[in-house]
Design a protein around this motif. Structure first.
Motif, PDB file in Angstrom:
ATOM      1  N   MET A 131       0.847  -1.184   0.000  1.00 22.25           N
ATOM      2  CA  MET A 131       0.000   0.000   0.000  1.00 22.25           C
ATOM      3  C   MET A 131       0.885   1.236   0.000  1.00 22.25           C
ATOM      4  O   MET A 131       1.790   1.362   0.825  1.00 22.25           O
ATOM      5  N   ALA A 132       0.634   2.130  -0.944  1.00 21.88           N
ATOM      6  CA  ALA A 132       1.399   3.371  -1.029  1.00 21.88           C
ATOM      7  C   ALA A 132       0.510   4.446  -1.628  1.00 21.88           C
ATOM      8  O   ALA A 132      -0.300   4.161  -2.513  1.00 21.88           O
ATOM      9  N   PRO A 133       0.634   5.697  -1.171  1.00 19.39           N
ATOM     10  CA  PRO A 133      -0.166   6.771  -1.744  1.00 19.39           C
ATOM     11  C   PRO A 133       0.243   7.114  -3.164  1.00 19.39           C
ATOM     12  O   PRO A 133      -0.497   7.764  -3.883  1.00 19.39           O
ATOM     13  N   ASN A 134       1.420   6.655  -3.557  1.00 19.26           N
ATOM     14  CA  ASN A 134       1.884   6.896  -4.922  1.00 19.26           C
ATOM     15  C   ASN A 134       2.782   5.734  -5.325  1.00 19.26           C
ATOM     16  O   ASN A 134       3.770   5.446  -4.642  1.00 19.26           O
ATOM     17  N   MET A 135       2.457   5.087  -6.432  1.00 13.82           N
ATOM     18  CA  MET A 135       3.208   3.925  -6.888  1.00 13.82           C
ATOM     19  C   MET A 135       4.365   4.289  -7.814  1.00 13.82           C
ATOM     20  O   MET A 135       5.136   3.422  -8.224  1.00 13.82           O
ATOM     21  N   SER A 136       4.507   5.559  -8.141  1.00 10.07           N
ATOM     22  CA  SER A 136       5.585   5.989  -9.027  1.00 10.07           C
ATOM     23  C   SER A 136       6.947   5.717  -8.398  1.00 10.07           C
ATOM     24  O   SER A 136       7.190   6.059  -7.237  1.00 10.07           O
ATOM     25  N   VAL A 137       7.850   5.132  -9.178  1.00 16.31           N
ATOM     26  CA  VAL A 137       9.209   4.898  -8.686  1.00 16.31           C
ATOM     27  C   VAL A 137       9.875   6.226  -8.371  1.00 16.31           C
ATOM     28  O   VAL A 137      10.521   6.395  -7.336  1.00 16.31           O
ATOM     29  N   GLY A 138       9.695   7.212  -9.250  1.00 17.50           N
ATOM     30  CA  GLY A 138      10.304   8.517  -9.043  1.00 17.50           C
ATOM     31  C   GLY A 138       9.841   9.192  -7.772  1.00 17.50           C
ATOM     32  O   GLY A 138      10.643   9.768  -7.028  1.00 17.50           O
ATOM     33  N   HIS A 168     -11.027  16.093 -11.330  1.00 21.40           N
ATOM     34  CA  HIS A 168     -11.843  14.967 -10.876  1.00 21.40           C
ATOM     35  C   HIS A 168     -11.386  14.382  -9.545  1.00 21.40           C
ATOM     36  O   HIS A 168     -12.099  13.557  -8.962  1.00 21.40           O
ATOM     37  N   LYS A 169     -10.221  14.768  -9.056  1.00 28.98           N
ATOM     38  CA  LYS A 169      -9.712  14.176  -7.814  1.00 28.98           C
ATOM     39  C   LYS A 169     -10.590  14.602  -6.640  1.00 28.98           C
ATOM     40  O   LYS A 169     -10.914  15.783  -6.501  1.00 28.98           O
ATOM     41  N   VAL A 170     -10.968  13.647  -5.796  1.00 28.50           N
ATOM     42  CA  VAL A 170     -11.976  13.928  -4.766  1.00 28.50           C
ATOM     43  C   VAL A 170     -11.401  14.189  -3.378  1.00 28.50           C
ATOM     44  O   VAL A 170     -12.121  14.656  -2.493  1.00 28.50           O
ATOM     45  N   ASP A 171     -10.112  13.884  -3.139  1.00 27.16           N
ATOM     46  CA  ASP A 171      -9.542  14.118  -1.814  1.00 27.16           C
ATOM     47  C   ASP A 171      -8.438  15.169  -1.887  1.00 27.16           C
ATOM     48  O   ASP A 171      -7.767  15.316  -2.901  1.00 27.16           O
ATOM     49  N   ALA A 172      -8.281  15.914  -0.799  1.00 23.32           N
ATOM     50  CA  ALA A 172      -7.256  16.948  -0.729  1.00 23.32           C
ATOM     51  C   ALA A 172      -6.822  17.139   0.721  1.00 23.32           C
ATOM     52  O   ALA A 172      -7.668  17.087   1.627  1.00 23.32           O
ATOM     53  N   PRO A 173      -5.540  17.359   0.981  1.00 24.46           N
ATOM     54  CA  PRO A 173      -4.440  17.256   0.019  1.00 24.46           C
ATOM     55  C   PRO A 173      -4.319  15.815  -0.491  1.00 24.46           C
ATOM     56  O   PRO A 173      -4.884  14.901   0.092  1.00 24.46           O
ATOM     57  N   SER A 174      -3.556  15.641  -1.530  1.00 28.62           N
ATOM     58  CA  SER A 174      -3.383  14.306  -2.095  1.00 28.62           C
ATOM     59  C   SER A 174      -2.692  13.391  -1.091  1.00 28.62           C
ATOM     60  O   SER A 174      -1.963  13.856  -0.194  1.00 28.62           O
ATOM     61  N   GLY A 175      -2.899  12.097  -1.257  1.00 33.67           N
ATOM     62  CA  GLY A 175      -2.225  11.141  -0.389  1.00 33.67           C
ATOM     63  C   GLY A 175      -0.715  11.252  -0.492  1.00 33.67           C
ATOM     64  O   GLY A 175       0.009  11.067   0.493  1.00 33.67           O
ATOM     65  N   THR A 176      -0.224  11.571  -1.691  1.00 30.44           N
ATOM     66  CA  THR A 176       1.221  11.730  -1.882  1.00 30.44           C
ATOM     67  C   THR A 176       1.736  12.929  -1.108  1.00 30.44           C
ATOM     68  O   THR A 176       2.784  12.865  -0.457  1.00 30.44           O
ATOM     69  N   ALA A 177       1.000  14.049  -1.157  1.00 28.72           N
ATOM     70  CA  ALA A 177       1.413  15.245  -0.413  1.00 28.72           C
ATOM     71  C   ALA A 177       1.439  14.963   1.085  1.00 28.72           C
ATOM     72  O   ALA A 177       2.370  15.380   1.793  1.00 28.72           O
ATOM     73  N   LEU A 178       0.433  14.258   1.564  1.00 23.65           N
ATOM     74  CA  LEU A 178       0.395  13.925   2.991  1.00 23.65           C
ATOM     75  C   LEU A 178       1.558  13.018   3.379  1.00 23.65           C
ATOM     76  O   LEU A 178       2.174  13.195   4.435  1.00 23.65           O
ATOM     77  N   LYS A 179       1.871  12.056   2.516  1.00 21.06           N
ATOM     78  CA  LYS A 179       3.012  11.175   2.788  1.00 21.06           C
ATOM     79  C   LYS A 179       4.308  11.968   2.805  1.00 21.06           C
ATOM     80  O   LYS A 179       5.185  11.729   3.665  1.00 21.06           O
ATOM     81  N   PHE A 214       0.471  23.276   3.636  1.00 23.35           N
ATOM     82  CA  PHE A 214       0.006  22.567   2.445  1.00 23.35           C
ATOM     83  C   PHE A 214      -0.818  23.518   1.581  1.00 23.35           C
ATOM     84  O   PHE A 214      -1.641  24.285   2.101  1.00 23.35           O
ATOM     85  N   ALA A 215      -0.619  23.458   0.297  1.00 25.09           N
ATOM     86  CA  ALA A 215      -1.426  24.216  -0.654  1.00 25.09           C
ATOM     87  C   ALA A 215      -1.896  23.252  -1.738  1.00 25.09           C
ATOM     88  O   ALA A 215      -1.112  22.429  -2.233  1.00 25.09           O
ATOM     89  N   ASP A 225       1.310  16.904  -9.746  1.00 29.86           N
ATOM     90  CA  ASP A 225       2.540  17.658  -9.509  1.00 29.86           C
ATOM     91  C   ASP A 225       2.705  17.851  -8.012  1.00 29.86           C
ATOM     92  O   ASP A 225       1.745  18.203  -7.312  1.00 29.86           O
ATOM     93  N   HIS A 226       3.912  17.640  -7.506  1.00 24.91           N
ATOM     94  CA  HIS A 226       4.200  17.826  -6.082  1.00 24.91           C
ATOM     95  C   HIS A 226       5.527  18.545  -5.918  1.00 24.91           C
ATOM     96  O   HIS A 226       6.525  18.164  -6.547  1.00 24.91           O
ATOM     97  N   THR A 227       5.537  19.566  -5.081  1.00 27.45           N
ATOM     98  CA  THR A 227       6.761  20.292  -4.767  1.00 27.45           C
ATOM     99  C   THR A 227       6.845  20.519  -3.266  1.00 27.45           C
ATOM    100  O   THR A 227       5.871  20.950  -2.643  1.00 27.45           O
ATOM    101  N   VAL A 228       7.993  20.208  -2.693  1.00 28.42           N
ATOM    102  CA  VAL A 228       8.258  20.539  -1.298  1.00 28.42           C
ATOM    103  C   VAL A 228       9.279  21.664  -1.293  1.00 28.42           C
ATOM    104  O   VAL A 228      10.375  21.530  -1.845  1.00 28.42           O
ATOM    105  N   LEU A 229       8.901  22.772  -0.682  1.00 27.68           N
ATOM    106  CA  LEU A 229       9.718  23.983  -0.651  1.00 27.68           C
ATOM    107  C   LEU A 229      10.338  24.161   0.730  1.00 27.68           C
ATOM    108  O   LEU A 229       9.629  24.183   1.737  1.00 27.68           O
TER     109      LEU A 229
END
Length: 277
Positions: A131-138, A168-179, A214-215, A225-229
């Motif tokens: 289980m992962a909020p994002n399956m992308s290797v990158g 169309h995305k129904v949750d915010a922030p994204s699971g990837t951003a939260l992770k 979070f924005a 798209d995800h950026t951590v500043l």
């Protein structure tokens, strides 16, 4: 006369896809069919879907011989692994069926409640799950970079996480951003639940340096798209990942499926799949 012994070919990994008629479902089906070591063993969709009864690969113009069905037992009958990028309520139903049938599960769904996460953890005592909020290797490599950056930039830097997705995305922030926030908070010895700020409006006062902001942006067909500043005095460091296609999520999901092939039970993240744990 020379006798040649034919080597025994390894049987393909039999994979079923949930949400088979959706954007991600179709990308997963295409990835499975194009792989050299996996086979499409089932395709699931919700009751009432106009795609029910159709060949799962009809959209590619090359039939796979697998019909899209809504009956979980029928769709999972021949599968070793189910890949699920649906919604929490759907995934929980799939989890129960997989548990009963002994089917391994790759979960890319986000937005679970704490109670649902506990049920997934319980099921992992009987079947193996990635289980992962994002399956992308990158993205998962970026998670490791964020851990390193947060430790090195623990003093004098304000941390903000900005994410953008399609309308169309129904949750915010994204699971990837939260992770990403969880990774950064853990590296700093903080609890994200206590230091996260999810919105600012009006007179907010000076920024608390211990917070992680979070924005969220929603619009168009942005894949993700995800950026951590890390904003310091006189400089800022940005660690970003931008998806131009869902193909990266699909390929990561296949890697997760292969990882589970010899795992009888347990709950794993993509860091384990990629050898980053």
């Amino acid at each position: 006369m020379t006798t040649t012994n034919a080597s025994t070919a390894t049987a393909p990994l039999r994979i079923a896809i949930a949400g088979a008629s959706g954007r991600m479902g179709r990308m997963l089906i295409e990835a499975v069919l194009n792989s050299g070591d996996c086979a499409l063993a089932g395709a699931l969709d919700v009751p009432g879907s106009p795609a029910l009864g159709q060949d799962a690969a009809a959209f590619l113009g090359r039939p796979a011989g697998v019909a899209i069905v809504s009956d979980l037992r029928e769709g999972l009958a021949n599968a070793q692994v189910l890949i699920d990028f649906t919604r929490p309520e759907g995934t929980m139903a799939h989890l129960q069926a997989c548990r009963e049938l002994g089917v391994k599960l790759v979960i890319g769904t986000t937005g679970f409640s704490e109670e649902q996460k506990a049920q997934i953890d319980e099921a992992a005592q009987e079947i193996s799950i990635v289980m992962a909020p994002n399956m992308s290797v990158g993205v998962n490599v970026v998670m490791r970079l964020l851990d390193m950056a947060a430790r090195a930039l623990s003093q004098g830097y304000d941390i903000e996480i900005i994410e953008a997705h399609h309308r169309h995305k129904v949750d915010a922030p994204s699971g990837t951003a939260l992770k990403m926030g969880e990774v950064v908070a853990a590296a700093l010895g903080r609890d994200l639940k206590e230091c996260a700020v999810y919105g600012r409006e009006g007179v907010t006062g000076e920024r608390d340096p211990s917070t992680i902001g979070f924005a969220t942006v929603r619009g168009g067909d942005i894949i993700g798209d995800h950026t951590v500043l890390f904003a310091g005095t006189g400089e800022r460091i940005e660690i970003s990942h931008k998806s131009s296609s869902r193909a990266g999520y699909a390929q990561g999901s296949l890697r997760a499926s292969r990882f589970l092939a010899d795992k009888p039970q347990g709950l794993f993240g993509m860091e384990a799949v990629l050898g980053l744990a």
